[in-house]
Each structure stands twice: as structure tokens, then as C-alpha cells.
Design an enzyme around this catalytic site. Sequence first.
Site, PDB file in Angstrom:
ATOM      1  NE  ARG A 131      -0.567 -42.467   9.923  1.00 19.97           N
ATOM      2  CZ  ARG A 131      -1.538 -43.193  10.477  1.00 19.97           C
ATOM      3  NH1 ARG A 131      -1.321 -44.412  10.810  1.00 19.97           N
ATOM      4  NH2 ARG A 131      -2.742 -42.669  10.678  1.00 19.97           N
ATOM      5  CB  THR A 132       2.075 -36.054  11.188  1.00 12.68           C
ATOM      6  OG1 THR A 132       1.553 -36.615   9.994  1.00 12.68           O
ATOM      7  CG2 THR A 132       2.958 -34.870  10.865  1.00 12.68           C
TER       8      THR A 132
ATOM      9  CE  LYS B 230      -7.732 -19.633  29.073  1.00 15.03           C
ATOM     10  NZ  LYS B 230      -6.432 -19.323  29.703  1.00 15.03           N
TER      11      LYS B 230
ATOM     12  NE  ARG C 119      -1.626 -33.081  10.511  1.00 15.21           N
ATOM     13  CZ  ARG C 119      -1.776 -34.380  10.213  1.00 15.21           C
ATOM     14  NH1 ARG C 119      -2.770 -35.068  10.722  1.00 15.21           N
ATOM     15  NH2 ARG C 119      -0.927 -34.963   9.395  1.00 15.21           N
TER      16      ARG C 119
ATOM     17  CG  HIS D   1       1.039 -33.952   5.143  1.00  9.68           C
ATOM     18  ND1 HIS D   1       2.049 -33.767   6.065  1.00  9.68           N
ATOM     19  CD2 HIS D   1       0.309 -35.001   5.605  1.00  9.68           C
ATOM     20  CE1 HIS D   1       1.913 -34.659   7.032  1.00  9.68           C
ATOM     21  NE2 HIS D   1       0.867 -35.423   6.780  1.00  9.68           N
TER      22      HIS D   1
HETATM   23  N1   CP Z   1      -0.159 -39.661   7.143  1.00  6.46           N
HETATM   24  C1   CP Z   1      -0.586 -38.844   8.130  1.00  6.46           C
HETATM   25  O1   CP Z   1      -0.512 -37.606   8.033  1.00  6.46           O
HETATM   26  O2   CP Z   1      -1.105 -39.484   9.208  1.00  6.46           O
HETATM   27  P1   CP Z   1      -1.674 -38.779  10.511  1.00  6.46           P
HETATM   28  O3   CP Z   1      -2.911 -38.001  10.085  1.00  6.46           O
HETATM   29  O4   CP Z   1      -1.986 -39.891  11.450  1.00  6.46           O
HETATM   30  O5   CP Z   1      -0.623 -37.843  11.037  1.00  6.46           O
END
Ligand code: CP
Length: 300
Positions: free
Chosen positions: A49-50, A78, A99, A127
Site C-alpha cells: 500500500r505505502t 555492494k 521505507r 509510519h
Molecule cells: N499499511 C501499510 O504500511 O501497508 P504496506 O506495508 O503494504 O505498505
Amino acid sequence: KRDIISIADFNRNDLELVLETAAELKNSPRPDLLKGKVIASCFFEASTRTRLSFETAVQRLGGTLIGFSDAGNTSAKKGETLADSVNIISSYTDAFVMRHPQEGAARLASEFSSVPVINGGDGSNQHPTQTLLDLFSIRECQDKLDGLKVAFVGDLKYGRTVHSLAQALCHFGAEFTFIAPKALAMPDYILEELDEKGIKYRFSDSIEETAPQVDIIYMTRVQKERFDETEYKHIASRYILDVDSLKEAKDNLKILHPLPRVDEIAVEVDKTPYAYYFQQAENGVYARQALLALVLNEVV
Ligand code: CP
């Protein structure tokens, strides 16, 4: 430059500005807002999703993307440091979305990036963009954010989304109910923060008893890998939200979940008027569009 690293960096006015901007972009799409901008989308850890909602957000605003979803295919393999990678990538982009599995990675990246860094999740730490879409969804389904009763269920210890959302809701005078096994209880540092702010909270071990008293149930996934199999089955089976547990629910109750879910929400719940987790996930596009517009100083 304004980096988006932690929800703790946002005051109430900042949060409201993002939510208003997201609402504006949801109602009135702006296909040229990021025309000519290049956004880096660098995911050193798995995401559905993110990453995809960020990338959709950029494309629907007319920007272009570079990046990767598998760091195993980059020079990190590397031995290139995160600092060097960020230094280079930021030199040819306008914003850097990332991320990373390591707590603090986004903060570190922001020190080496010449453009705004947006944290799409750093280990079990923060997050913030999830929290913004959670707030946007709560406001959308309840028509307000102030004075709501919110229950958090499941893994309250490791769940970065739970910590960030509880902290953000303190700006809006929420009351909390925490439903979790002892091994996954809300960390003391969060409870101390709530005490300092005078936020009311209680503990429960029943979703069914809590549903009639709250406006939002925020479900989370119990992470299987943290338990042996017998213990996991025992814990996970106690924290399942099914249709029966909603028999006495408040009419306005909505259920949220950052997703992915495993078994913690029975699929039958999807068809009830209480389910809001798929709309919540969709709202990720608008919350992330708003953040991109704001950090790039584009007027919405
Ligand atoms: N909610 C969320 O962070 O989903 P993902 O891990 O799929 O990005």
C-alpha cells in the site's frame, strides 16, 4: 526543507493543514500540480500500500518517478551506505520517499538529502504517512476528530501505526481503550505520554464488550514470528473481530486496520457498514498527495 520523519514533529495546526489539503485534492484532482517534478520512491523493505499509493499519488499529480522496491538489486548490495545513496539520489530528484527496516533510517537520510525526505516506515519506529491517512479516514467517517473514543486491538507493542496514531489523536482529546495480550501491551513510554497529557485510557480484553462504547476500533495484526506456534494460536484466536462481536456496536462505529490483515478481521465483517479499512487504504493516495504538495510548496 521540510522532512516528514515522525508524527511527533506535527502540531495540531500542521495535522489539520494536511487533512484539509488531502480533502481538497480528493474533491478536486490536480493532474498538473507536480508537473516537471521527479520523486524518488526507494523501498528497502517490503510494502504494497505505502509504495503503490505514493506512486499513484505522484502520477495522478503529473509528476514522474524513479526508484526501486527491491534494494537487493541496488548498490546497497555492494555495501554502499544509506548516506551515500541518499546523497546521490537526492541530487537529481525533488523529494525522496523511503521505507527502511532500520529505526532512525529516515532521520539519518534527511541529514544527507538535499530535498525533503518522507518516511514511509522505519522499522518499528514511525509510519507518519499512515497516521495521516488514518486521521483523514477517521475524520471522513465520523465527520469530526475531536473527542472520539478509540479502541486499539492486537499488537500494541510493536505496531508502529498504533503508537503514531495514539500520539496524534492526543491533539484531539481522544479517549482510548487498549485490548492486547500482556506480551503485546502498549509500551510504558506511550502510557506515560498519555498520563502527562491527561488523556483518559482503559484496558479491556473483550472486543464485544468494547464495541458498544467506542467510535473507532483500530485492529492490528499479531505478528506470528514473535511467538511459538501454540502461543500464537492462543493469542491470535482471542483477538479476532467477527460479526458476532459487533452485535451491540454503536451505530456510528467504524473499523480501521492499516493492513495487511491475516485472520484478525473475519471476511464477513467486510460487508457490514462498520468496515472502513478499504476506504482507509484508498485514502492513502490523497494523504500522500497532500504531503507531496506541501513539502514541495505547491499551492492547492
Ligand atoms: N499499511 C501499510 O504500511 O501497508 P504496506 O506495508 O503494504 O505498505
